[in-house]
Structures are given as C-alpha cells and as structure tokens.
Design a protein around this motif. Structure first.
Motif, PDB file in Angstrom:
ATOM      1  N   ALA A  71      47.596  34.327  67.428  1.00 47.23           N
ATOM      2  CA  ALA A  71      47.653  35.463  66.504  1.00 47.23           C
ATOM      3  C   ALA A  71      46.303  35.684  65.826  1.00 47.23           C
ATOM      4  N   VAL A  72      45.664  34.608  65.417  1.00 46.23           N
ATOM      5  CA  VAL A  72      44.335  34.723  64.795  1.00 46.23           C
ATOM      6  C   VAL A  72      43.348  35.348  65.778  1.00 46.23           C
ATOM      7  N   ALA A  73      43.391  34.928  67.043  1.00 45.17           N
ATOM      8  CA  ALA A  73      42.488  35.472  68.057  1.00 45.17           C
ATOM      9  C   ALA A  73      42.721  36.965  68.266  1.00 45.17           C
ATOM     10  N   ILE A  74      43.971  37.389  68.261  1.00 45.91           N
ATOM     11  CA  ILE A  74      44.276  38.807  68.463  1.00 45.91           C
ATOM     12  C   ILE A  74      43.733  39.642  67.311  1.00 45.91           C
ATOM     13  N   VAL A  75      44.001  39.214  66.082  1.00 46.96           N
ATOM     14  CA  VAL A  75      43.575  39.984  64.908  1.00 46.96           C
ATOM     15  C   VAL A  75      42.057  40.126  64.876  1.00 46.96           C
ATOM     16  N   PHE A  76      41.354  39.000  64.987  1.00 39.16           N
ATOM     17  CA  PHE A  76      39.895  39.044  64.909  1.00 39.16           C
ATOM     18  C   PHE A  76      39.292  39.650  66.169  1.00 39.16           C
ATOM     19  N   GLY A  77      39.888  39.426  67.325  1.00 35.95           N
ATOM     20  CA  GLY A  77      39.360  39.994  68.553  1.00 35.95           C
ATOM     21  C   GLY A  77      39.391  41.514  68.542  1.00 35.95           C
ATOM     22  N   ILE A  78      40.500  42.080  68.085  1.00 35.74           N
ATOM     23  CA  ILE A  78      40.608  43.539  68.032  1.00 35.74           C
ATOM     24  C   ILE A  78      39.688  44.110  66.958  1.00 35.74           C
ATOM     25  N   ALA A  79      39.676  43.485  65.776  1.00 37.18           N
ATOM     26  CA  ALA A  79      38.855  43.990  64.668  1.00 37.18           C
ATOM     27  C   ALA A  79      37.372  43.960  65.024  1.00 37.18           C
ATOM     28  N   VAL A  80      36.891  42.823  65.493  1.00 41.03           N
ATOM     29  CA  VAL A  80      35.471  42.707  65.834  1.00 41.03           C
ATOM     30  C   VAL A  80      35.145  43.568  67.048  1.00 41.03           C
ATOM     31  N   PHE A 133      39.810  34.286  71.530  1.00 38.10           N
ATOM     32  CA  PHE A 133      39.144  35.412  70.875  1.00 38.10           C
ATOM     33  C   PHE A 133      38.372  36.270  71.875  1.00 38.10           C
ATOM     34  N   PHE A 134      37.730  35.644  72.850  1.00 41.45           N
ATOM     35  CA  PHE A 134      36.810  36.375  73.723  1.00 41.45           C
ATOM     36  C   PHE A 134      37.502  37.310  74.714  1.00 41.45           C
ATOM     37  N   PRO A 135      38.596  36.926  75.374  1.00 38.84           N
ATOM     38  CA  PRO A 135      39.263  37.918  76.229  1.00 38.84           C
ATOM     39  C   PRO A 135      39.719  39.154  75.465  1.00 38.84           C
ATOM     40  N   ALA A 174      42.730  52.599  73.816  1.00 44.83           N
ATOM     41  CA  ALA A 174      42.252  51.307  74.304  1.00 44.83           C
ATOM     42  C   ALA A 174      43.384  50.306  74.519  1.00 44.83           C
ATOM     43  N   ALA A 175      44.598  50.655  74.133  1.00 48.11           N
ATOM     44  CA  ALA A 175      45.719  49.711  74.171  1.00 48.11           C
ATOM     45  C   ALA A 175      45.957  49.073  75.540  1.00 48.11           C
ATOM     46  N   PRO A 176      45.898  49.818  76.662  1.00 46.58           N
ATOM     47  CA  PRO A 176      46.122  49.153  77.954  1.00 46.58           C
ATOM     48  C   PRO A 176      45.152  48.013  78.226  1.00 46.58           C
ATOM     49  N   GLN A 177      43.870  48.226  77.900  1.00 46.01           N
ATOM     50  CA  GLN A 177      42.899  47.160  78.130  1.00 46.01           C
ATOM     51  C   GLN A 177      43.038  46.042  77.101  1.00 46.01           C
ATOM     52  N   ILE A 178      43.404  46.391  75.879  1.00 45.53           N
ATOM     53  CA  ILE A 178      43.620  45.364  74.862  1.00 45.53           C
ATOM     54  C   ILE A 178      44.769  44.452  75.276  1.00 45.53           C
ATOM     55  N   PHE A 179      45.834  45.036  75.783  1.00 43.57           N
ATOM     56  CA  PHE A 179      46.970  44.228  76.240  1.00 43.57           C
ATOM     57  C   PHE A 179      46.588  43.352  77.427  1.00 43.57           C
ATOM     58  N   ALA A 180      45.707  43.846  78.280  1.00 45.34           N
ATOM     59  CA  ALA A 180      45.238  43.018  79.394  1.00 45.34           C
ATOM     60  C   ALA A 180      44.510  41.784  78.869  1.00 45.34           C
ATOM     61  N   GLY A 181      43.669  41.975  77.852  1.00 44.82           N
ATOM     62  CA  GLY A 181      42.991  40.841  77.245  1.00 44.82           C
ATOM     63  C   GLY A 181      43.949  39.896  76.557  1.00 44.82           C
ATOM     64  N   MET A 182      44.956  40.446  75.894  1.00 46.72           N
ATOM     65  CA  MET A 182      45.949  39.612  75.221  1.00 46.72           C
ATOM     66  C   MET A 182      46.746  38.786  76.217  1.00 46.72           C
ATOM     67  N   ARG A 183      47.010  39.344  77.380  1.00 49.90           N
ATOM     68  CA  ARG A 183      47.762  38.594  78.394  1.00 49.90           C
ATOM     69  C   ARG A 183      46.944  37.424  78.918  1.00 49.90           C
ATOM     70  N   ILE A 184      45.653  37.655  79.152  1.00 47.92           N
ATOM     71  CA  ILE A 184      44.780  36.558  79.573  1.00 47.92           C
ATOM     72  C   ILE A 184      44.710  35.494  78.482  1.00 47.92           C
TER      73      ILE A 184
END
Length: 260
Positions: A71-80, A133-135, A174-184
């Motif tokens: 959850a922390v990775a998702i929040v900061f990954g999307i924000a940054v 965080f990086f994906p 950007a949601a489709p690509q964000i979800f792809a990163g979240m899945r990885i």
C-alpha cells in the motif's frame, strides 16, 4: 449464453489443476518416502498447521507486512510518478537515480536492510515498499505522459483546475498502465515477503516453512509451499477482478475499437 461461456471457461481453467491433484494423489497414496509424503498427509497438515496452529501467529503477520508495504508503494509510486511525469525537468534530473535504484536485485537488498533496520516488521515493510515502488512509479510516469494531447487541450479550454485535471483526466487515462505496474508490484511484494521471512524473521509463513524443513517435518513443509501457491493464485485472481471492475470502461472501449 454468457453464463454458459463463463462456466465453460471456469471448467477449462480447473481441468489442469484437478488432473495434477488427482495424479499427485494417485502417485503418492502408497508413498513410503520421507521426502514425498502422501498428498492426504500434506492436506491434513495444511489444515492443522496453517488454518489452526499458525493462522494468527504466522499467516496474519505475513499478510499484514506484505499489504502494508504494498500500500505504501502504491501511494508514493502514483504520487511521485505524477509529479515526475508533469515536471519534465525534475523527471530528467532524477531519471538516472531511478534507473540505478530499480536495477538492484531485490534479494541483494535484504542484507543491507537487515543491517540498517534489524529483523523486525519495519525492515520487511520498508523493503517491500521500496522495491514495489519502482514498478508503480515507472508505469505511472509512462501512463501520465501518454495522455492524449487533445484531452489536455480540452482541459485547458474549459479551464479545469490542476486538481480537476488530475482526478478527471490524468489518473483515469493513466489507470491501465498504473494497474499494470501495481500487478507487477503485487507479485514482487509476495516474493519479498517470503524471502525476508526465510532470511531474517522470527515468525511468518516463510520462516515457519523453513523451520519445518530444518526440523524434518516434511508434511508441514510441503503444506507451507501449497499455502503459498494458493495465496499467490488468490491474490492475482482478486487483483484481476478488481482491475476489470475499475477499468470496465477501458475494456469496453477496447472491444468497441476492435469491433467485438
């Protein structure tokens, strides 16, 4: 008609697992090997050990650490990611650091994390968050930068505020690509949960499974492996269901453009 198709798809997906389990049961039913106990003994250990004995002491802590870091990775990954995608100069300046950091093998970071943060929950959560965080970050950057320029022009024409553009334009596009990163990132978080618990932990599924191996409780060890496989499958299935629901509009547009 759709119901029949879905039932057929479910039956097809279940066919191979059923065949594998049936073959495993038949092959191991009379097994006298210490290392390959009967499947019935493994399933009994799965229930007795993981669903009763170690549910609250190992399974729950493992999942809590994993999902907290995720959850922390998702929040900061999307924000940054949004910031770096919109502020091009900052994105170019930080790109070498991002590329260098994401290239470090996650497992290689475990000794450093243990040295700096110990073997407690903080180390595991921080390491999961850092690696996952990086994906999310990179897919968010690509998704935001690929927003249709026509939509950007329309947003400026209607004088949408920065917040309105973020919520109504940038994130949905950007949601489709964000979800792809979240899945990885979900798969990476699951792997790191196991690795950190096997290397430096006093509880957790990985720690308990390795402990059973060293204590020669082979049925319990095999049941731990099956539990991890089932959890990994369920996490992916739940994520896919959520993704399809959230991105229903995207899949509908894709099918329409393909004439389906």
């Amino acid at each position: 008609m759709m119901t029949r198709e879905r039932l057929g798809a479910l039956a097809l997906n279940a066919l191979l697992p059923v065949v594998v389990l049936a073959g495993w049961w038949w092959w191991s039913r009379d097994s006298g090997s210490v290392y390959f106990p009967p499947l019935t003994a493994i399933l009994e250990s799965l229930w007795d050990v993981w669903m009763q004995e170690r549910l609250t002491s190992d399974v729950v802590p493992s999942l809590r650490r994993m999902f907290t870091g995720y959850a922390v990775a998702i929040v900061f990954g999307i924000a940054v990611g949004v910031v770096l995608a919109r502020v091009h100069a900052l994105g170019r300046a930080l790109n070498p650091i991002v590329q260098f950091s994401r290239s470090i093998p996650p497992v290689a970071l475990v000794p450093v994390a243990v040295l700096l943060l110990g073997i407690g929950d903080t180390m595991k959560i921080a390491l999961i968050a850092f690696v996952c965080f990086f994906p999310v970050l990179l897919n968010t950057i690509d998704g935001v930068r690929s927003v249709n320029q026509t939509l950007e022009d329309m947003a400026r024409t209607f004088r949408l505020t920065a917040r309105q553009r973020l919520v109504s334009l940038l994130l949905p596009s950007a949601a489709p690509q964000i979800f792809a990163g979240m899945r990885i990132a979900l798969a990476v978080a699951f792997i790191l949960m196991i690795v950190t618990e096997m290397v430096a932990a006093t509880n957790g599924i990985g720690h308990a499974t390795l402990s059973y191996q060293t204590r020669f409780r082979i049925s319990a060890m095999w049941s731990g492996m099956i539990l991890l496989a089932v959890l990994g499958y369920l996490f992916n299935a739940v994520f896919v269901a959520i993704e399809r629901r959230v991105l229903r509009w995207h899949y509908q547009m894709t099918r329409s453009s393909q004439g389906v």
